[in-house]
Design a protein around this motif. Structure first.
Motif: not given
Length: 75
Positions: A18-22, A38-41, A44-45
Motif C-alpha cells: 500500500v502506497v500513500g500519496e498525500p 505481487k504476482d508469482e514473478e 506488483y500490479s
C-alpha cells in the motif's frame, strides 16, 4: 504531482503493498492511496482503483497500513 510513496506498508509476506500519496491537490491538502498485489514473478500490479480523499485538509494517504494477512487496508 503528489508525493507518491510518502508512506508505505506491506503485508507480512509482501503479497500486498500500500502506497500513500498525500497532497495531490496542494491547495486543498487532499490525497490518495493505492494498493498493489505481487504476482508469482514478484512484480506488483495495481489492485483495484486508487482511494482518494474528498474533503479539504483530510491528508488522505499521509499514513497507510495493511493487516498482516493483507485483507484489510487502513488510511
Amino acid at each position: 504531482l503528489g508525493n507518491f510513496g510518502y508512506d508505505v506498508a506491506m503485508s507480512n509476506e509482501g503479497a500486498i503493498l500500500v502506497v500513500g500519496e498525500p497532497y495531490i491537490d496542494n491547495e486543498n491538502m487532499v490525497g490518495k492511496f493505492r494498493a498493489f498485489q505481487k504476482d508469482e514473478e514478484g512484480k506488483y500490479s495495481p489492485l483495484g482503483e486508487a482511494m482518494e480523499g474528498d474533503t479539504k485538509d483530510d491528508y488522505f494517504g499521509y499514513a497507510v497500513a495493511v493487516t498482516v494477512n493483507g485483507k484489510s487496508l487502513l488510511n
